[in-house]
Design a protein around this motif. Structure first.
Motif, PDB file in Angstrom:
ATOM      1  N   PHE A 334      -2.142   1.122  -3.126  1.00  0.00           N
ATOM      2  CA  PHE A 334      -2.705   0.033  -2.339  1.00  0.00           C
ATOM      3  C   PHE A 334      -1.625  -0.778  -1.637  1.00  0.00           C
ATOM      4  O   PHE A 334      -1.874  -1.375  -0.592  1.00  0.00           O
ATOM      5  CB  PHE A 334      -3.534  -0.893  -3.230  1.00  0.00           C
ATOM      6  N   THR A 337      -1.267   0.355   1.898  1.00  0.00           N
ATOM      7  CA  THR A 337      -2.496   0.564   2.656  1.00  0.00           C
ATOM      8  C   THR A 337      -2.712  -0.553   3.658  1.00  0.00           C
ATOM      9  O   THR A 337      -2.921  -1.707   3.282  1.00  0.00           O
ATOM     10  CB  THR A 337      -3.708   0.639   1.707  1.00  0.00           C
ATOM     11  N   HIS A 338      -2.641  -0.229   4.925  1.00  0.00           N
ATOM     12  CA  HIS A 338      -2.967  -1.172   5.997  1.00  0.00           C
ATOM     13  C   HIS A 338      -3.244  -0.370   7.257  1.00  0.00           C
ATOM     14  O   HIS A 338      -2.738   0.731   7.436  1.00  0.00           O
ATOM     15  CB  HIS A 338      -1.834  -2.170   6.234  1.00  0.00           C
ATOM     16  N   SER A 369      -1.637 -12.216  -3.590  1.00  0.00           N
ATOM     17  CA  SER A 369      -2.649 -11.304  -3.041  1.00  0.00           C
ATOM     18  C   SER A 369      -3.938 -12.040  -2.713  1.00  0.00           C
ATOM     19  O   SER A 369      -4.582 -11.750  -1.698  1.00  0.00           O
ATOM     20  CB  SER A 369      -2.920 -10.158  -4.020  1.00  0.00           C
ATOM     21  N   ASN A 393     -10.092  -4.634  -2.415  1.00  0.00           N
ATOM     22  CA  ASN A 393      -8.703  -4.288  -2.122  1.00  0.00           C
ATOM     23  C   ASN A 393      -7.720  -5.220  -2.828  1.00  0.00           C
ATOM     24  O   ASN A 393      -6.626  -4.793  -3.217  1.00  0.00           O
ATOM     25  CB  ASN A 393      -8.473  -4.315  -0.616  1.00  0.00           C
ATOM     26  N   GLY A 396      -7.636  -3.856  -6.282  1.00  0.00           N
ATOM     27  CA  GLY A 396      -6.857  -2.620  -6.328  1.00  0.00           C
ATOM     28  C   GLY A 396      -5.363  -2.874  -6.300  1.00  0.00           C
ATOM     29  O   GLY A 396      -4.594  -2.226  -7.027  1.00  0.00           O
ATOM     30  N   LEU A 397      -4.931  -3.820  -5.470  1.00  0.00           N
ATOM     31  CA  LEU A 397      -3.509  -4.140  -5.374  1.00  0.00           C
ATOM     32  C   LEU A 397      -2.988  -4.697  -6.692  1.00  0.00           C
ATOM     33  O   LEU A 397      -1.890  -4.332  -7.146  1.00  0.00           O
ATOM     34  CB  LEU A 397      -3.297  -5.151  -4.241  1.00  0.00           C
ATOM     35  N   GLU A 400      -2.893  -2.051  -9.674  1.00  0.00           N
ATOM     36  CA  GLU A 400      -1.701  -1.195  -9.663  1.00  0.00           C
ATOM     37  C   GLU A 400      -0.561  -1.836 -10.445  1.00  0.00           C
ATOM     38  O   GLU A 400       0.142  -1.154 -11.200  1.00  0.00           O
ATOM     39  CB  GLU A 400      -1.256  -0.942  -8.221  1.00  0.00           C
ATOM     40  N   ASN A 435      -6.345   6.919  -7.452  1.00  0.00           N
ATOM     41  CA  ASN A 435      -6.095   5.765  -6.591  1.00  0.00           C
ATOM     42  C   ASN A 435      -6.451   6.074  -5.144  1.00  0.00           C
ATOM     43  O   ASN A 435      -6.952   5.206  -4.413  1.00  0.00           O
ATOM     44  CB  ASN A 435      -4.622   5.373  -6.693  1.00  0.00           C
ATOM     45  N   ILE A 439      -8.965   3.915  -2.768  1.00  0.00           N
ATOM     46  CA  ILE A 439      -8.634   3.400  -1.440  1.00  0.00           C
ATOM     47  C   ILE A 439      -9.706   3.804  -0.432  1.00  0.00           C
ATOM     48  O   ILE A 439     -10.154   2.984   0.392  1.00  0.00           O
ATOM     49  CB  ILE A 439      -7.248   3.909  -0.996  1.00  0.00           C
ATOM     50  N   TYR A 442     -13.071   1.836  -1.278  1.00  0.00           N
ATOM     51  CA  TYR A 442     -12.978   0.403  -1.031  1.00  0.00           C
ATOM     52  C   TYR A 442     -12.959   0.087   0.465  1.00  0.00           C
ATOM     53  O   TYR A 442     -13.477  -0.945   0.897  1.00  0.00           O
ATOM     54  CB  TYR A 442     -11.714  -0.171  -1.678  1.00  0.00           C
ATOM     55  N   ASN A 443     -12.353   0.972   1.267  1.00  0.00           N
ATOM     56  CA  ASN A 443     -12.272   0.721   2.708  1.00  0.00           C
ATOM     57  C   ASN A 443     -13.467   1.280   3.464  1.00  0.00           C
ATOM     58  O   ASN A 443     -13.773   0.817   4.572  1.00  0.00           O
ATOM     59  CB  ASN A 443     -10.973   1.301   3.268  1.00  0.00           C
TER      60      ASN A 443
END
Length: 504
Positions: A334, A337-338, A369, A393, A396-397, A400, A435, A439, A442-443
């Motif tokens: 995560f 992830t962007h 976060s 998200n 998730g961050l 981790e 994971n 991702i 979640y997105n």
């Protein structure tokens, strides 16, 4: 542990074979589904006649993509070509004035597109944040910047300010939100940099040159003010050797990518199928997993193409803009992830890194976060789906980091230490595979719909358990191992390059 460890070539070959076969199998299922659903009543609005010489209909569900490369294509090409032409002339005649030329041309283009009253509205926001920066209080600048951003995202102020736009056209709402939102982020960056470096005496003119640079104005990416100002202030910039060739190659790749997406949409209706849940529910599990994955890949391609086109122009102007986002296929954490590297850099510099420090402690990381995703929620526009996306998200961050801390706990750390480096890499890749799908899910909530996400989760985790679940995880595991191998190779090449550059 095991990060720099190579796996046997035969094992990597097996992973490549499994991944290729799985993608081909899922792709065949999607192709057959697209052919079967082409004439469905539910598809009529978003599947329309495409290229006649292909003889197939085209998925046009993404109106932004269609507008950019059909009705607004000539306008975009004309505006950016004019910018390049005037920039080249100014660089040849009066290079010390090129930053002024960027600002004047950009302001005139904005006024011509959105109207003079919209331009005055943005100037008002610029002046407000400039005045705040003179007080030297970063908290005040950030607060005012967030308040300005909120005024473009929430009623009643958004309705009032949208009335400043002259005329009506298809992309009006997109251009309004893009130009306004990025203006606020740029002005906030300027204000925070002015507070951090009062000795540099940045002026309102510096802010206007920064904000009205046309290639970045409506769609980004955003460069922080310090980076942009340092690069655009060079009176006689020098290109690195081979830079023009790389720029031409990037422009060529952008054209190829645009054509590839158009061809793809004539055969795979990946944006339309999720809107018909009854039809999507009839897909095989493999095709449904491929559909979820391809939706995220398309969003990455869309962002990469847009940024590549803009970045090509920026590089012609001797700028070093943020690169396109990292491909979703290569993401299994995560923290990387962007979908917009510029906004990610902005958030990291002014919020996430400022609060979280080294991101190694649980409580500071949680605070950082939460603050970051709160601002991201405001940027995207507060609503139920965005709230859910941000929560997932953010979780998730942080999760981790919690898993990382747990892995450092005595008994677990000793267990991993007893494993070989190759086995450690395999174990970590298993967690990376899980994971990866977290991702995606979640997105997918924000990129598609909550209902479609629920359908995918139910089919892959419940009704498809254990066969589908294990099969999808194994294929993903193979992909993660191949990504890790690529990362390992690049890391070794970088180390070798650094060793060669060291003086003997």
């Amino acid at each position: 542990m095991g990060i720099k460890t190579a796996l046997p070539a035969a094992e990597l070959g097996l992973y490549s074979l499994v991944l290729s076969g799985a993608l081909a199998y899922a792709g065949r299922g999607l192709l057959e589904a697209s052919q079967d659903g082409a004439h469905r009543k539910a598809f009529r609005e978003s599947v329309r006649p495409g290229w006649e010489y292909i003889g197939r209909k085209m998925d046009v569900a993404d109106f932004e993509w269609v507008m950019w490369f059909t009705s607004f294509r000539n306008v975009i090409v004309f505006a950016l070509s004019g910018h390049v032409l005037f920039a080249k002339l100014c660089t040849m005649i009066a290079p010390q004035l090129r930053s002024w030329m960027y600002a004047v041309y950009g302001a005139l283009a904005v006024a011509g597109t959105m109207g003079p009253w919209y331009l005055l509205l943005l100037l008002g926001h610029c002046v407000g944040l400039y005045v705040a920066s003179l007080l030297g209080q970063p908290w005040l600048c950030l607060s005012l910047g967030l308040a300005s951003l909120a005024s473009f995202k929430m009623d009643p102020l958004i309705s009032w300010q949208s009335g400043f736009v002259t005329g009506t056209f298809d992309l009006q709402e997109v251009l309004f939100h893009g130009g306004s939102g990025f203006t606020v982020l740029r002005c906030t960056s300027f204000a925070l940099e002015n507070c951090a470096h009062p000795d540099r005496h940045y002026s309102l003119a510096d802010l206007l040159k920064y904000n009205f640079y046309l290639p970045f104005f409506f769609f980004g990416p955003i460069m922080t003010f310090d980076s942009f100002h340092a690069q655009v202030s060079q009176v006689e910039p020098v290109r690195p050797e081979g830079e023009l060739w790389r720029i031409r190659a990037q422009a060529g790749l952008s054209v190829v990518a645009i054509m590839a997406v158009d061809i793809f949409f004539h055969f795979f209706y990946i944006l339309t199928i999720p809107s018909d849940l009854k039809f999507a529910n009839r897909l095989p599990d493999s095709a449904l997993a491929g559909l979820a994955y391809s939706n995220l890949v398309y969003d990455w391609v869309k962002a990469a193409v847009l940024f590549s086109v803009v970045n090509t122009v920026a590089r012609l102007d001797h700028l070093d803009p943020p690169q396109p986002p990292k491909c979703i296929t290569a993401l299994y954490v995560f923290g990387e992830t962007h979908f917009d590297r510029g906004i990610n850099d902005w958030l990291c510099k002014y919020v996430y890194d400022h609060i979280g420090g080294e991101h190694s402690q649980v409580i500071p990381e949680l605070a950082a976060s939460v603050a970051t995703f709160a601002i991201t929620t405001l940027w995207l526009g507060p609503c139920d789906i965005v709230y859910l996306w941000s929560f997932l998200n953010c979780f998730g961050l942080n999760f981790e980091l919690w898993v990382q801390k747990l892995a450092e706990w005595g008994p677990i750390a000793r267990t991993e230490a007893s494993l070989s480096e190759q086995m450690s890499r395999r174990v970590r890749a298993l967690f990376g595979a899980m994971n990866f799908w977290a991702i995606i899910m979640y997105n997918l909530v924000s990129l598609n719909s909550l209902e479609f996400t629920e359908l995918v989760a139910r089919r892959l985790l419940l009704t498809g358990f254990p066969q589908t679940t294990l099969a999808v995880m194994f294929v993903t595991y193979c992909g993660v191992q191949l990504v890790k191998e690529r990362e390992r190779t690049l890391a070794l090449e970088e180390e070798q390059t650094q060793d060669k550059e060291k003086p003997e």
